[in-house]
Design a protein around this motif. Structure first.
Motif, PDB file in Angstrom:
ATOM      1  N   UNK A 207       0.832  -1.198   0.000  1.00 23.79           N
ATOM      2  CA  UNK A 207       0.000   0.000   0.000  1.00 23.79           C
ATOM      3  C   UNK A 207       0.868   1.249   0.000  1.00 23.79           C
ATOM      4  N   UNK A 208       0.423   2.221  -0.764  1.00 22.75           N
ATOM      5  CA  UNK A 208       1.149   3.490  -0.838  1.00 22.75           C
ATOM      6  C   UNK A 208       0.805   4.324   0.390  1.00 22.75           C
ATOM      7  N   UNK A 209       1.822   4.959   1.048  1.00 20.74           N
ATOM      8  CA  UNK A 209       1.534   5.758   2.226  1.00 20.74           C
ATOM      9  C   UNK A 209       0.672   6.967   1.878  1.00 20.74           C
ATOM     10  N   UNK A 210      -0.130   7.385   2.834  1.00 15.93           N
ATOM     11  CA  UNK A 210      -1.011   8.533   2.653  1.00 15.93           C
ATOM     12  C   UNK A 210      -0.175   9.798   2.463  1.00 15.93           C
ATOM     13  N   UNK A 211      -0.490  10.567   1.411  1.00 12.21           N
ATOM     14  CA  UNK A 211       0.226  11.808   1.114  1.00 12.21           C
ATOM     15  C   UNK A 211      -0.347  12.921   1.985  1.00 12.21           C
ATOM     16  N   UNK A 212       0.525  13.609   2.714  1.00 15.07           N
ATOM     17  CA  UNK A 212       0.128  14.709   3.577  1.00 15.07           C
ATOM     18  C   UNK A 212       0.254  16.008   2.794  1.00 15.07           C
TER      19      UNK A 212
ATOM     20  N   UNK B 265      11.672  19.901  11.042  1.00 16.43           N
ATOM     21  CA  UNK B 265      10.622  20.903  10.819  1.00 16.43           C
ATOM     22  C   UNK B 265       9.929  20.653   9.484  1.00 16.43           C
ATOM     23  N   UNK B 266      10.731  20.413   8.441  1.00 17.00           N
ATOM     24  CA  UNK B 266      10.167  20.181   7.113  1.00 17.00           C
ATOM     25  C   UNK B 266       9.267  18.947   7.117  1.00 17.00           C
ATOM     26  N   UNK B 267       9.708  17.870   7.762  1.00 17.73           N
ATOM     27  CA  UNK B 267       8.889  16.654   7.856  1.00 17.73           C
ATOM     28  C   UNK B 267       7.583  16.943   8.573  1.00 17.73           C
ATOM     29  N   UNK B 268       7.660  17.634   9.715  1.00 14.25           N
ATOM     30  CA  UNK B 268       6.470  17.924  10.514  1.00 14.25           C
ATOM     31  C   UNK B 268       5.479  18.817   9.773  1.00 14.25           C
ATOM     32  N   UNK B 269       5.992  19.613   8.836  1.00 17.59           N
ATOM     33  CA  UNK B 269       5.131  20.531   8.078  1.00 17.59           C
ATOM     34  C   UNK B 269       4.646  19.916   6.763  1.00 17.59           C
ATOM     35  N   UNK B 270       4.982  18.647   6.519  1.00 15.65           N
ATOM     36  CA  UNK B 270       4.475  17.950   5.342  1.00 15.65           C
ATOM     37  C   UNK B 270       5.370  17.998   4.122  1.00 15.65           C
ATOM     38  N   UNK B 271       6.629  18.368   4.283  1.00 17.82           N
ATOM     39  CA  UNK B 271       7.538  18.471   3.146  1.00 17.82           C
ATOM     40  C   UNK B 271       8.462  17.267   3.076  1.00 17.82           C
ATOM     41  N   UNK B 272       7.904  16.082   3.230  1.00 19.19           N
ATOM     42  CA  UNK B 272       8.656  14.835   3.125  1.00 19.19           C
ATOM     43  C   UNK B 272       7.829  13.838   2.327  1.00 19.19           C
TER      44      UNK B 272
END
Length: 126
Positions: free
Chosen positions: A2-7, A30-37
Motif C-alpha cells: 500500500x502506498x503511504x497517505x500523502x500529507x 521541521x520540514x517533515x512535521x510541516x508535510x515536506x517529506x
C-alpha cells in the motif's frame, strides 16, 4: 504494498506558526512535521527542503535552524570567489532569487569594486 497517505504541506500563516512552535527541532525535522517529506519507491524518507524553504519565503520567512545546531547546508552569502581558472561561478541560489532560467541573457557592468548583473530583457522594459 500500500502506498503511504500523502500529507498536504502547510503553507502561509499555518506554516509560520508550526515552524515557530517547532523552533527546537532541526530544519529537516521541521520540514517533515510541516508535510515536506515523501517516501521514495524504495521506502526511503526524502525531505524536500527546497520546497520547504520556498514555502517559508512565500509565507514571509522564518527561523529555520535552532541556534547552535551546526547542521545543514550552505546558504546564500552574497559573496563568490574567483576560481583557479579565472572564472566566477554564481550558484543556483542566486539564479533562483533573480528568477533566472536557462538561456536568460545578462549584461555585466563593471564598477570600481563591484560587478552588476542585469537581465537584458528587464533592462529593455525600463
Amino acid at each position: 504494498m500500500a502506498k503511504p497517505k500523502q500529507v498536504t504541506p502547510l503553507t502561509g500563516e499555518a506554516l509560520l506558526l508550526k515552524v515557530k512552535e517547532l523552533e527546537h527541532l532541526s530544519k529537516e525535522e521541521k520540514a517533515k512535521a510541516c508535510g515536506y517529506a515523501t517516501v521514495t519507491k524504495n521506502n526511503q524518507a526524502r525531505v524536500n527542503l527546497m520546497k520547504f524553504y520556498n514555502a517559508l519565503m512565500e509565507a514571509d520567512g522564518g527561523i529555520l535552524e535552532a541556534k547552535g545546531s551546526g547542521k545543514g547546508g550552505r546558504s546564500a552569502s552574497y559573496r563568490v570567489s574567483v576560481q583557479k581558472n579565472g572564472n566566477l561561478l554564481i550558484g543556483s541560489a542566486y539564479t533562483q532569487i533573480m528568477g533566472l532560467k536557462a538561456g536568460d541573457e545578462l549584461e555585466i557592468r563593471l564598477g570600481r569594486k563591484h560587478i552588476h548583473l542585469r537581465q537584458v530583457d528587464a533592462e529593455d522594459e525600463e
